[in-house]
Design a protein around this motif. Structure first.
Motif, mmCIF file in Angstrom:
data_model
loop_
_atom_site.group_PDB
_atom_site.id
_atom_site.type_symbol
_atom_site.label_atom_id
_atom_site.label_comp_id
_atom_site.label_asym_id
_atom_site.label_seq_id
_atom_site.Cartn_x
_atom_site.Cartn_y
_atom_site.Cartn_z
ATOM 1 N N LEU A 222 -19.671 76.089 122.912
ATOM 2 C CA LEU A 222 -18.530 75.394 122.321
ATOM 3 C C LEU A 222 -18.291 75.778 120.867
ATOM 4 O O LEU A 222 -19.209 76.177 120.158
ATOM 5 C CB LEU A 222 -18.744 73.878 122.399
ATOM 6 N N PRO B 193 -13.018 73.088 125.510
ATOM 7 C CA PRO B 193 -13.345 74.276 126.291
ATOM 8 C C PRO B 193 -12.624 74.307 127.639
ATOM 9 O O PRO B 193 -12.604 75.321 128.322
ATOM 10 C CB PRO B 193 -14.853 74.160 126.489
ATOM 11 N N ARG C 113 -13.904 78.823 123.947
ATOM 12 C CA ARG C 113 -15.330 78.913 124.290
ATOM 13 C C ARG C 113 -15.988 79.943 123.383
ATOM 14 O O ARG C 113 -15.448 81.038 123.190
ATOM 15 C CB ARG C 113 -15.526 79.311 125.761
#
Length: 409
Positions: A62, A77, A108
């Motif tokens: 993350l 994400p 991400r």
């Protein structure tokens, strides 16, 4: 000093952006025609929204941060968890089922590679409040319709996690989770090692490997031989009959596991032609997440489409609108702006912004590939007309503003 864009992100030039927006809207139109409403959630959320769903291990993937108030936050994400949070915060009183869709960017922190970026776009659908076969079938059929509208061809594969979970019902929950993740990644050597490690019976190992390698449209009788005609398979068979009525082309694959504990029954994935190894463009299924976030026991079904992969193979291009440029001498520039205002109600129009002379304006019109130029001259204005020049053929004629609109629109 030159400042470059961050790694794993992209800039989209005007032509790329126009194409992406066009395909987005084609897909949006399909979702709306199926009765789904678009929603938007925040770009960042509380970190625990995603650790509750996926565990603490997800933090490494993350873009998480601590804000100025000391709160643990993250760029989203994915979109399913935010939609579940939205449901709990705002939508519980609404009539069921809720039929929602979204199109947003996600983030991400992972190694960028072909088809995978740190900022990417996801198109998704969530149907909340029904666990019936009809809901599962509609969501799958909608995914197929959206991909078809985008011109994407692929193989639709369906499975049902209740089958594997029935087979593994004698194992500890954490072992079942490990098995599901290994099945999802198709790490069969690791799966065999895990089963050996826990001392699984030979019959269980044999049945599991037989099951997860079964593929085809008519394999349910073979599956029933392994796990029996459990209630989940009865409902799954109803879903398949509904898909046949929708005209969806699919095959069954009980090796699809999705690898996440919150999926409860039906799961599906679509693998598109022309993408090489990273060919999955859509995935989803039925799941239970609302209870995890403090809501009730509310069934849901949904899917996500990887829009960036779609754009790699999508054949659609937006229709090019006719473009005009108004050309005039400096003393008639204000008149040209007035005519441009009228023409912009119908077509894209350029006017000179650089105080170029007449010849340079005409050259610029060629440079930007204008289809037509409209010449605003004193002689034309005296008779209430303008000169319309076709920049491809070079032909030109004197027309009223209304006649120009009729000619180019």
């Amino acid at each position: 000093m030159t400042v470059n864009r961050p790694r794993g992100t992209r800039d989209f030039l005007p032509a790329d952006t126009a194409r992406r927006r066009y395909v987005e809207n084609v897909m949006r139109d399909v979702a709306r025609k199926w009765g789904y409403s678009e929603i938007i959630t925040p770009t960042f959320e509380h970190l625990d929204l995603f650790t509750l769903k996926s565990g603490e291990g997800v933090i490494g993937e993350l873009y998480n941060f601590t804000d100025k108030g000391g709160r643990e936050m993250t760029l989203r994400p994915e979109l399913t968890a935010p939609v579940m949070r939205l449901y709990i915060n705002e939508l519980q009183p609404f009539p069921k089922p809720l039929k929602l869709f979204y199109f947003e960017n996600c983030f991400r922190y992972e190694r960028p590679q072909k088809g995978r970026f740190r900022e990417f776009w996801q198109f998704g659908v969530e149907l909340i409040g029904s666990g019936k076969p009809d809901s599962d079938a509609e969501v799958i059929a909608l995914a197929a319709a959206m991909l078809k509208a985008a011109g994407v061809k692929g193989d639709m594969k369906l499975g049902n996690l209740a089958v594997i979970r029935t087979l593994l019902s004698g194992l500890e929950p954490e072992i079942v989770s490990k098995v599901m993740r290994l099945v999802d990644k198709k790490e069969y050597a690791g799966l065999e090692a895990l089963l050996e490690e826990i001392g699984a019976e030979e019959q269980l190992k044999s049945d599991l490997f037989h099951l997860i390698k079964l593929e085809g449209k008519h394999i349910l009788p073979e599956v029933i031989k392994i796990v029996g005609n459990i209630p989940e398979l009865v409902n799954f068979e109803k879903t398949l009959k509904l898909l046949d009525a929708y005209g969806v082309d699919y095959s069954l694959d009980f090796g699809i596991a999705r690898g996440l504990d919150y999926y409860t029954g039906m799961v599906f994935e679509v693998y598109a032609e022309g993408l090489g190894a990273q060919k999955q463009v859509c995935g989803g299924g039925s799941y239970q997440l609302i209870k995890l976030f403090g809501g009730g026991d509310v069934p849901s079904t949904g899917f996500g489409i990887g829009f960036d992969r779609i754009m790699e193979i999508c054949p659609l291009t937006p229709p090019a609108p006719k473009t005009l440029m108004l050309i005039s001498k400096p003393d008639l520039h204000l008149k040209a702006i007035g005519f441009a205002n009228e023409l912009r109600k119908y077509v894209p129009v350029h006017v000179d912004l650089m105080q170029r002379n007449f010849k340079a304006q005409l050259s610029y019109a060629n440079t930007i590939n204008a289809d037509y130029v409209v010449i605003v001259g004193e002689k034309e204005l005296e008779i209430g007309k303008l000169t319309l020049r076709d920049m491809v053929s070079g032909e030109q004629e004197l027309l009223t503003l209304e006649e120009i609109i009729e000619e180019v629109c």
